[in-house]
Design an enzyme around this catalytic site. Structure first.
Site, PDB file in Angstrom:
ATOM      1  N   GLY A  11       0.830  -1.201   0.000  1.00 17.93           N
ATOM      2  CA  GLY A  11       0.000   0.000   0.000  1.00 17.93           C
ATOM      3  C   GLY A  11       0.864   1.250   0.000  1.00 17.93           C
ATOM      4  N   VAL A  13       1.214   3.646   2.305  1.00 12.44           N
ATOM      5  CA  VAL A  13       1.953   3.847   3.559  1.00 12.44           C
ATOM      6  C   VAL A  13       2.884   2.659   3.822  1.00 12.44           C
ATOM      7  CG1 VAL A  13       1.718   4.217   6.050  1.00 12.44           C
ATOM      8  CG2 VAL A  13       0.131   5.333   4.476  1.00 12.44           C
ATOM      9  N   ALA A  60      -5.400  -1.960   5.118  1.00  7.77           N
ATOM     10  CA  ALA A  60      -6.795  -1.614   5.397  1.00  7.77           C
ATOM     11  C   ALA A  60      -7.627  -1.859   4.164  1.00  7.77           C
ATOM     12  CB  ALA A  60      -6.908  -0.138   5.802  1.00  7.77           C
ATOM     13  N   ASP A 102      -9.962  10.363   9.070  1.00  9.63           N
ATOM     14  CA  ASP A 102     -10.907  11.466   9.299  1.00  9.63           C
ATOM     15  C   ASP A 102     -12.354  11.004   9.128  1.00  9.63           C
ATOM     16  OD1 ASP A 102      -9.790  11.160   6.603  1.00  9.63           O
ATOM     17  OD2 ASP A 102     -11.236  12.687   5.991  1.00  9.63           O
ATOM     18  N   TYR A 125     -17.035   2.302   5.766  1.00 15.19           N
ATOM     19  CA  TYR A 125     -15.580   2.401   5.952  1.00 15.19           C
ATOM     20  C   TYR A 125     -15.253   3.102   7.273  1.00 15.19           C
ATOM     21  CZ  TYR A 125     -10.856   4.344   5.276  1.00 15.19           C
ATOM     22  OH  TYR A 125      -9.554   4.728   5.446  1.00 15.19           O
TER      23      TYR A 125
END
Ligand SMILES: NC(=O)c1ccc[n+]([C@@H]2O[C@H](COP(=O)([O-])OP(=O)(O)OC[C@H]3O[C@@H](n4cnc5c(N)ncnc54)[C@H](OP(=O)(O)O)[C@@H]3O)[C@@H](O)[C@H]2O)c1
Length: 297
Positions: A11, A13, A60, A102, A125
């Site tokens: 991914g 990150v 994720a 967020d 999500y």
């Protein structure tokens, strides 16, 4: 020497973490094929086999719209898997570093969100990510949960790369202008993660576990973000069909999506700055850096 296990290594990150954490210890990088987080038994077996001191979990289910019709998988990856990782960490005295979003907020607040504001996710999500956070806190292991926003990097799919691609294909674009947040580079998240791990290793007993907002400084809308990417491309002399002047602002209501997005994604990062003594650069710095990386390809 620490053994650091990274999930979701392919991914945005996860990719940057492999670079940033390499100087801190022995890295075990696992992509989805190496560890499928929908399989609780595989999670336990993998952790038992590698015995990490530190588990870093950027993996994720991030397909925000798809999650609306695939809540079961989103919940497995975003809530049940972090619970499993946290339970193992608690049993073995390991540190768990996790990333959240967020989208745990409803976006209705006027100012920037602080960590103690009530969460009120408006999407599958967001709800699955909040459930993951709660499971980690309840497990009792040393942990850090970074709530971040609008992630982008040179590796992986993201808004910046989509705009660059569309700028070569289209003469005009309509972009949502009433959602505000801070584009945050995967590299910044990885570098702060490395800093936090160093703090943990200095004094694990006094480590300030908790939820921390972590985004780049400043704020923008998707519309302004798209314009700044197009302007960088113009400055660079890239072959474009699009002129930055031909990007039009539209309201979210003109771009309906299955998952509701928060209008306000602004995250107050005072807590992480004070606790870990870090400076958070402006979001444009990260955009310029990733843009330069992409231009070198
Ligand atoms: N992207 C954003 O704008 C954003 C905003 C706020 C917060 N976050 C959070 O930041 C963290 C990192 O996000 P990111 O942008 O790096 O996401 P990403 O680029 O979508 O990477 C997520 C990784 O998770 C992996 N994954 C998905 N399902 C899996 C499974 N069942 N088992 C194992 N791995 C699985 C994916 O594997 P494949 O490569 O095989 O698909 C992917 O490599 C996530 O916690 C995300 O919720 C992201």
């Amino acid at each position: 020497m620490s053994r650091i296990l990274i999930t979701g290594a392919n991914g945005q990150v996860g990719f940057e973490l492999q670079r940033a954490l390499a100087v801190l210890g022995d890295i075990v990088s696992l992509d989805r094929a190496g560890l499928d987080l929908t399989q609780p038994d595989a999670i336990r077996q993998t952790l038992d086999r590698h015995q990490p001191d530190i588990i870093v979990n950027p993996a994720a289910y991030t397909a925000v719209d798809k999650a609306e019709s695939d809540a079961d998988t989103a919940c497995k990856v975003n809530a049940e898997a972090p619970a499993e990782l946290a339970a193992w960490a608690a049993e073995h005295g390991a540190l768990l570093i996790h990333y959240s979003t967020d989208y745990v907020y409803d976006g209705e607040k006027d100012g920037a969100y602080v960590e103690t504001d009530a969460a009120n996710p408006q999407s599958v999500y967001g709800a699955s990510k909040l459930a993951g956070e709660q499971a980690i806190v309840a497990a009792g292991a040393s942990h850090v949960i970074f709530r971040t926003s609008w992630v982008f990097g040179a590796h992986g799919a993201n808004f910046l790369k989509t705009i660059l691609r569309l700028a070569g294909e289209r003469e005009s674009l309509n972009i949502v202008a009433d959602q505000i947040g801070a584009p945050t580079s995967a590299a910044l998240l990885a570098d702060v993660t490395a800093h936090v791990i160093q703090r943990y290793r200095q004094s694990p007993q006094a480590f300030p576990s908790g939820v921390y907002h972590l985004s780049a400084a400043g704020e923008t809308s998707w519309f302004e973000y798209a314009r700044s990417v197009a302007m960088l491309a113009e400055e660079q002399g890239l072959p474009l069909k699009l002129s930055s002047a031909n990007i039009q602002p539209i309201p979210s209501s003109a771009y309906p999506t299955p998952a509701k997005r928060p209008h306000n994604s602004r995250l107050d990062c005072s807590k992480i700055r004070a606790t870990f003594d870090i400076h958070l650069p402006d979001w444009q710095d990260g955009v310029r850096h990733v843009f330069a990386q992409l231009c070198q390809r």
